[in-house]
Scaffold this active site. Structure first.
Site, short mmCIF file in Angstrom:
data_model
loop_
_atom_site.label_atom_id
_atom_site.label_comp_id
_atom_site.label_asym_id
_atom_site.label_seq_id
_atom_site.Cartn_x
_atom_site.Cartn_y
_atom_site.Cartn_z
N CYS A 140 48.84 39.76 35.59
CA CYS A 140 46.94 39.49 35.71
C CYS A 140 46.35 40.59 35.83
O CYS A 140 45.81 40.51 34.35
CB CYS A 140 47.05 37.88 36.93
SG CYS A 140 47.31 39.07 38.49
N HIS A 186 44.77 36.93 42.12
CA HIS A 186 44.87 36.15 40.75
C HIS A 186 43.41 37.23 40.44
O HIS A 186 42.36 36.35 40.70
CB HIS A 186 45.08 35.16 40.03
CG HIS A 186 45.82 34.84 38.99
ND1 HIS A 186 47.10 34.78 38.69
CD2 HIS A 186 45.42 34.55 38.43
CE1 HIS A 186 47.24 34.64 37.35
NE2 HIS A 186 45.38 34.45 36.83
N HIS A 214 44.41 34.68 31.08
CA HIS A 214 44.59 35.20 31.82
C HIS A 214 46.53 34.87 31.78
O HIS A 214 47.13 34.53 30.55
CB HIS A 214 44.71 35.10 33.13
CG HIS A 214 45.51 33.46 33.34
ND1 HIS A 214 45.81 32.71 34.48
CD2 HIS A 214 45.84 32.43 32.33
CE1 HIS A 214 46.46 31.65 34.52
NE2 HIS A 214 45.92 31.15 33.49
#
Length: 346
Positions: free
Chosen positions: A261, A310, A322
């Site tokens: 990420c 994240h 993402h």
């Protein structure tokens, strides 16, 4: 690290600390080899299996983000430690030169009929004790006094730099240990997730695979609305990230063809000429925070989960771009699928 000169007399600090580091690395490798992931509980349904696997993937991502942070710190410490070791080497050479010059003065005095008592003390078996006593001796000439003061200053500087190098190398060792621990932690969580998947029937595994495939294909049909980027650099970074749609998620990867990420977001901003931190947690403090989803603009970073492990790009119309998890690809997803914390405008 860079190679270093070997001044006389040789310092044992670097050898001792690096030997300890190597021993710790060997012990960590042995520990990792013997470690086995805990046996997961048997899922009661495909839905239960997916929930367990997603939880383990999230825990693995937490460990991986900490691994990424430790890895960045390791690189910095290696540079700092190398610089300090070079400084110690140069200062030792300087100290040796000053000692040699005082030895020359002593030899000259000997040829002239005797050695000054102050130099006799300096050239004794414990010359360092002389540095604390020399200033009290009346017999020192102005030339000797200046040379001895330089020697005293050089010795003090050398001791300080050696202490700094020792501390930095100890920090380097601790960071290497943490790096191994975080890597093993992520591997363990991934192994546990795989064990759950292996416990399913072939039909159940196919059902989960079909669900992921549908999520990956949804990228082609997403409606991003007409939201605009807040800045030119955000627009550029987002465009680079869009160019990686469909690329595989890999823990610890930062491009150009696989990403985790924060690897995706840091890579995309770097292509846009902007350097941001490597980890999601650090990226959470890299710009201006935006706590209202309605005020997000395209290209803003979006931070998820309470520990900020994240991150993705806001893509518009309530969607994020993402790199989500293993088995998935860089894709669009609803912002509501994860616990939103805030946005960050770079």
């Amino acid at each position: 690290m860079a190679s270093h000169r070997r001044p006389k007399p040789a310092s044992r600090t670097r050898v001792t600390v690096l030997t300890a580091t190597a021993a710790a690395a060997v012990a960590l490798s042995a520990q990792a080899a013997s470690a086995a992931p805990a046996k997961p509980s048997k899922p009661t349904s495909v839905k239960d299996a997916k929930a367990q696997v997603d939880t383990l993937y999230s825990q693995a991502e937490q460990a991986t983000e900490k691994y990424n942070g430790a890895n960045e710190k390791l690189k910095s410490l290696q540079t700092e430690a190398s610089t300090l070791q070079d400084q110690v080497a140069r200062q030792q050479e300087h100290l040796n030169t000053l000692r040699d010059s005082l030895g020359t003065i002593a030899a000259s005095q000997y040829r002239g009929g005797g050695i000054d008592p102050s130099l006799q003390l300096f050239l004794s078996s414990n010359p360092d004790s002389y540095l604390d006593q020399a200033t009290a001796l009346d017999q020192i000439s102005s030339l000797q006094s200046s040379a001895l003061q330089q020697l005293q200053d050089a010795k003090r500087t050398l001791d300080q730099e050696r202490a700094e190098a020792t501390a930095k190398l100890a920090e380097l060792q601790a960071t290497r240990t943490e790096l191994g621990q975080r890597k093993n932690e992520a591997k363990t969580k991934l192994a546990q997730a795989q064990a759950i998947l292996n416990s399913l029937t072939a039909a159940q595994r196919q059902q989960l695979a079909n669900d992921d495939a549908r999520a990956n294909r949804s990228t082609d049909r997403v409606d991003l609305g007409d939201a605009k980027p807040a800045t030119a650099r955000a627009a550029s970074a987002f465009a680079y990230a869009q160019g990686k749609l469909g690329k595989s998620y890999v823990y610890g990867a930062s491009g150009p063809n696989t990403f985790d990420c924060s690897g995706l977001t840091s890579w995309a901003y770097r292509q846009a000429g902007v350097t941001i931190p490597r980890t999601a947690e650090e990226q959470a403090s890299a710009g201006t925070r935006i706590y209202s989803e309605s005020k997000l603009s395209v290209g803003d970073l979006v931070i998820f989960y309470g520990d900020y492990h994240h991150v993705g790009f806001y893509a518009g119309n309530g969607m994020v771009l993402h790199a989500p998890k293993p088995g998935a690809v860089v894709r669009y997803e609803s912002i509501g699928n994860m616990p939103f914390q805030f946005g960050v405008r770079i």
